[in-house]
Design a protein around this motif. Structure first.
Motif, PDB file in Angstrom:
ATOM      1  N   ASN A   1      34.796  32.348  36.236  1.00  0.00           N
ATOM      2  CA  ASN A   1      33.999  32.028  35.059  1.00  0.00           C
ATOM      3  C   ASN A   1      34.440  32.883  33.875  1.00  0.00           C
ATOM      4  O   ASN A   1      34.800  34.055  34.043  1.00  0.00           O
ATOM      5  N   VAL A   2      34.410  32.286  32.705  1.00  0.00           N
ATOM      6  CA  VAL A   2      34.754  33.011  31.480  1.00  0.00           C
ATOM      7  C   VAL A   2      33.562  32.937  30.533  1.00  0.00           C
ATOM      8  O   VAL A   2      33.094  31.852  30.178  1.00  0.00           O
ATOM      9  N   ASP A   3      33.052  34.102  30.150  1.00  0.00           N
ATOM     10  CA  ASP A   3      31.963  34.154  29.171  1.00  0.00           C
ATOM     11  C   ASP A   3      32.212  35.313  28.216  1.00  0.00           C
ATOM     12  O   ASP A   3      33.308  35.880  28.200  1.00  0.00           O
ATOM     13  N   SER A   4      31.214  35.675  27.429  1.00  0.00           N
ATOM     14  CA  SER A   4      31.395  36.724  26.426  1.00  0.00           C
ATOM     15  C   SER A   4      31.644  38.090  27.048  1.00  0.00           C
ATOM     16  O   SER A   4      32.071  39.023  26.360  1.00  0.00           O
ATOM     17  N   TYR A   5      31.353  38.246  28.348  1.00  0.00           N
ATOM     18  CA  TYR A   5      31.578  39.520  29.040  1.00  0.00           C
ATOM     19  C   TYR A   5      32.941  39.585  29.716  1.00  0.00           C
ATOM     20  O   TYR A   5      33.286  40.595  30.331  1.00  0.00           O
ATOM     21  N   GLY A   6      33.708  38.495  29.650  1.00  0.00           N
ATOM     22  CA  GLY A   6      35.043  38.504  30.236  1.00  0.00           C
ATOM     23  C   GLY A   6      35.173  37.551  31.400  1.00  0.00           C
ATOM     24  O   GLY A   6      34.637  36.434  31.377  1.00  0.00           O
ATOM     25  N   TYR A   7      35.870  38.000  32.462  1.00  0.00           N
ATOM     26  CA  TYR A   7      36.195  37.161  33.607  1.00  0.00           C
ATOM     27  C   TYR A   7      35.378  37.582  34.831  1.00  0.00           C
ATOM     28  O   TYR A   7      35.264  38.773  35.134  1.00  0.00           O
ATOM     29  N   SER A   8      34.847  36.591  35.543  1.00  0.00           N
ATOM     30  CA  SER A   8      34.066  36.882  36.741  1.00  0.00           C
ATOM     31  C   SER A   8      34.247  35.763  37.776  1.00  0.00           C
ATOM     32  O   SER A   8      33.945  34.603  37.482  1.00  0.00           O
ATOM     33  N   PRO A   9      34.749  36.117  38.982  1.00  0.00           N
ATOM     34  CA  PRO A   9      35.354  37.412  39.330  1.00  0.00           C
ATOM     35  C   PRO A   9      36.699  37.577  38.631  1.00  0.00           C
ATOM     36  O   PRO A   9      37.282  36.603  38.160  1.00  0.00           O
ATOM     37  N   SER A  10      37.164  38.790  38.600  1.00  0.00           N
ATOM     38  CA  SER A  10      38.414  39.058  37.881  1.00  0.00           C
ATOM     39  C   SER A  10      39.557  39.468  38.811  1.00  0.00           C
ATOM     40  O   SER A  10      40.663  39.746  38.349  1.00  0.00           O
ATOM     41  N   SER A  11      39.297  39.497  40.109  1.00  0.00           N
ATOM     42  CA  SER A  11      40.334  39.903  41.056  1.00  0.00           C
ATOM     43  C   SER A  11      40.322  38.972  42.262  1.00  0.00           C
ATOM     44  O   SER A  11      39.259  38.673  42.819  1.00  0.00           O
ATOM     45  N   PHE A  12      41.515  38.496  42.654  1.00  0.00           N
ATOM     46  CA  PHE A  12      41.655  37.560  43.772  1.00  0.00           C
ATOM     47  C   PHE A  12      42.804  38.013  44.676  1.00  0.00           C
ATOM     48  O   PHE A  12      43.767  38.614  44.203  1.00  0.00           O
ATOM     49  N   THR A  13      42.682  37.692  45.950  1.00  0.00           N
ATOM     50  CA  THR A  13      43.763  37.948  46.905  1.00  0.00           C
ATOM     51  C   THR A  13      44.274  36.605  47.420  1.00  0.00           C
ATOM     52  O   THR A  13      43.502  35.794  47.955  1.00  0.00           O
ATOM     53  N   ILE A  14      45.577  36.356  47.227  1.00  0.00           N
ATOM     54  CA  ILE A  14      46.175  35.077  47.614  1.00  0.00           C
ATOM     55  C   ILE A  14      47.419  35.316  48.465  1.00  0.00           C
ATOM     56  O   ILE A  14      47.943  36.425  48.503  1.00  0.00           O
ATOM     57  N   LYS A  15      47.883  34.236  49.126  1.00  0.00           N
ATOM     58  CA  LYS A  15      49.048  34.345  50.007  1.00  0.00           C
ATOM     59  C   LYS A  15      50.298  33.802  49.326  1.00  0.00           C
ATOM     60  O   LYS A  15      50.251  32.822  48.597  1.00  0.00           O
ATOM     61  N   LYS A  16      51.395  34.442  49.636  1.00  0.00           N
ATOM     62  CA  LYS A  16      52.697  34.062  49.106  1.00  0.00           C
ATOM     63  C   LYS A  16      53.107  32.667  49.614  1.00  0.00           C
ATOM     64  O   LYS A  16      52.822  32.295  50.752  1.00  0.00           O
ATOM     65  N   ASP A  17      53.761  31.897  48.725  1.00  0.00           N
ATOM     66  CA  ASP A  17      54.339  30.579  49.040  1.00  0.00           C
ATOM     67  C   ASP A  17      53.300  29.511  49.361  1.00  0.00           C
ATOM     68  O   ASP A  17      53.631  28.445  49.884  1.00  0.00           O
ATOM     69  N   VAL A  18      52.020  29.785  49.058  1.00  0.00           N
ATOM     70  CA  VAL A  18      50.964  28.786  49.255  1.00  0.00           C
ATOM     71  C   VAL A  18      50.447  28.386  47.869  1.00  0.00           C
ATOM     72  O   VAL A  18      50.074  29.245  47.071  1.00  0.00           O
ATOM     73  N   PRO A  19      50.430  27.070  47.550  1.00  0.00           N
ATOM     74  CA  PRO A  19      49.987  26.624  46.225  1.00  0.00           C
ATOM     75  C   PRO A  19      48.580  27.131  45.870  1.00  0.00           C
ATOM     76  O   PRO A  19      47.706  27.233  46.748  1.00  0.00           O
ATOM     77  N   VAL A  20      48.381  27.428  44.596  1.00  0.00           N
ATOM     78  CA  VAL A  20      47.093  27.934  44.100  1.00  0.00           C
ATOM     79  C   VAL A  20      46.527  26.951  43.070  1.00  0.00           C
ATOM     80  O   VAL A  20      47.237  26.498  42.166  1.00  0.00           O
ATOM     81  N   ARG A  21      45.282  26.610  43.252  1.00  0.00           N
ATOM     82  CA  ARG A  21      44.548  25.809  42.263  1.00  0.00           C
ATOM     83  C   ARG A  21      43.496  26.733  41.643  1.00  0.00           C
ATOM     84  O   ARG A  21      42.505  27.079  42.274  1.00  0.00           O
ATOM     85  N   TRP A  22      43.726  27.112  40.405  1.00  0.00           N
ATOM     86  CA  TRP A  22      42.882  28.089  39.709  1.00  0.00           C
ATOM     87  C   TRP A  22      41.916  27.328  38.792  1.00  0.00           C
ATOM     88  O   TRP A  22      42.324  26.725  37.807  1.00  0.00           O
TER      89      TRP A  22
END
Length: 432
Positions: A353-374
């Motif tokens: 989520n993006v609001d006036s306070y910034g990004y929430s959550p702002s940290s993610f853990t993902i795996k290499k070579d696996v497509p990401v849908r953000w």
């Protein structure tokens, strides 16, 4: 006509020049005066005889006093002394901060979080005790104070708040305009960071801001407006308060820079108005504020505030560096234990989520070579948080209100940092 040079102890900024010159001109036989805070002198042109004590009685309440040159020389601190004292204050602040975090008295530090409005208000209270702000008090006392009008006094301070809000809006609009250009956003942040660091060093008396930049422009504008408005202060109280924005002051300049960095006209206006509100109590009781500046502890207090502004400037510098995916210092590190990414049909789905306070959550853990849908939900995209950039992909995107879809496939392990175009709000993907 006679001329003499007075040596005045306590002068340290362009606003001091204004105050000393105004007080000198209140003496009927003084025809002209030119103050120079760098040399702590005032060159007086007068008729008849000049009474030093008559001027002292006017300037002493603001922390100034006529003295002899030898006294000025002996009272000057060495650079080594100023540096060691500032370094000690810096270390104390860091120790208090880290111990506060360890004891859970201070929340986890994130330089992207910015300054809260309550902190900006406190900064205004602090600024109102400085001799720079005493210049506004001198203008208040010599005009509105003589009228003994409560309505005029309130109008004076309303003028200050509205003026700060107006210029804050302009600064925020300027920042937003720059933020929309991805090439200039980081450049503006570098300017803000360097400027705040220099202002902090100037308040610590380690560098001279006046020698680096010409900051007399607004002082001259203030002079012209003051001469026009001071003729009938009861009717012009609102405008007299408004022009005090033009007085050069390290605290005000640092908050102005912070307002530019918000890249949000409304938020910047609110920040400047809250800062002005913080200065109001001391302006209404200027005698109490000036007594603080005369305290032997005031130089140490002022230096501590300089260290604080220096640290804020350095945090801005870390924000700028983060635009290139580099985390240094006390910036929060990614946590590989965070489980906020779902797997759907072989695709990693991260929702933010993006609001006036910034990004929430702002940290993610993902795996290499696996497509990401953000999936980025734009709840408030009117500030710099509405311009997202990810240098490692690379990606530069202006977010729209509602759902924004970004797709990519991480090819290497490590950190993929992202931020707004100004580096004010940040986050990251930890690729494992």
């Amino acid at each position: 006509m006679k001329r003499k040079t007075l040596y005045i102890k306590g002068m340290h900024c362009p606003s001091c020049n204004i105050l000393v010159e105004d007080k000198c001109r209140e003496l009927k036989n003084v025809k002209d005066v030119k103050a120079d805070f760098k040399n702590q002198t005032a060159e007086i042109t007068y008729k008849g005889s000049f009474n030093n004590e008559a001027l002292n009685s006017k300037i002493r309440q603001y922390g100034y006093q006529i003295t002899d040159p030898s006294s000025l020389e002996t009272s000057k601190e060495s650079f080594a002394s100023r540096l060691s004292q500032s370094s000690a204050i810096f270390i104390i602040f860091l120790i208090v901060f880290f111990f506060g975090q360890e004891l859970n008295l201070i929340p986890n530090f994130d330089t992207s979080a910015g300054l809260s409005l309550s902190f900006v208000f406190i900064l205004g209270l602090v600024a109102s005790t400085s001799t720079c702000m005493a210049t506004s008090g001198a203008l208040f006392l010599s005009t509105i104070g003589k009228q003994r009008s409560f309505i005029s006094a309130i109008s004076f301070n309303i003028g200050r708040v509205l003026s700060y809000g107006f210029f804050g809006f302009v600064l925020g609009f300027l920042g937003k305009s720059v933020a929309q250009n991805f090439q200039l956003g980081p450049i503006l942040m570098v300017f803000v960071a360097v400027s705040m660091v220099i202002i902090g060093l100037d308040m610590m008396q380690l560098v001279s801001l006046h020698n680096l930049f010409n900051i007399g422009l607004t002082k001259n504008i203030f002079r012209r407006l003051e001469k026009s408005l001071i003729k009938n202060p009861k009717k012009t109280a609102l405008f007299l308060g408004a022009i005090t924005y033009l007085l050069p002051c390290g605290f005000t300049q640092s908050v102005q820079l912070y307002a530019i960095g918000q890249a949000d006209p409304l938020k910047s206006a609110l920040i400047m108005m809250v800062f002005a509100l913080g200065t109001t109590p001391a302006l209404l009781a200027i005698g109490a504020a000036s007594s603080i500046t005369k305290s032997s502890y005031y130089p140490l207090f002022s230096r501590a505030m300089g260290v604080l502004i220096f640290m804020i400037g350095m945090s801005y510098a870390t924000n700028t560096i983060s635009l290139f995916g580099v985390n240094i210092g006390i910036v929060s590190k990614p946590n590989s234990d965070i489980k906020n990414v779902l797997i759907k049909d072989g695709v990693q789905v991260a929702t933010m989520n993006v609001d006036s306070y910034g990004y929430s959550p702002s940290s993610f853990t993902i795996k290499k070579d696996v497509p990401v849908r953000w999936i980025v939900n734009g709840k408030n995209v009117f500030g710099c948080q509405g311009s997202l950039q990810v240098p490692a992909i690379p990606l530069q995107k202006t977010l729209a209100t509602g759902e924004n879809i970004i797709e990519f496939t991480p090819k290497e392990k490590g950190l993929i940092a992202f931020s707004c175009s100004m580096g004010m709000f940040r986050g990251n993907f930890l690729v494992i």
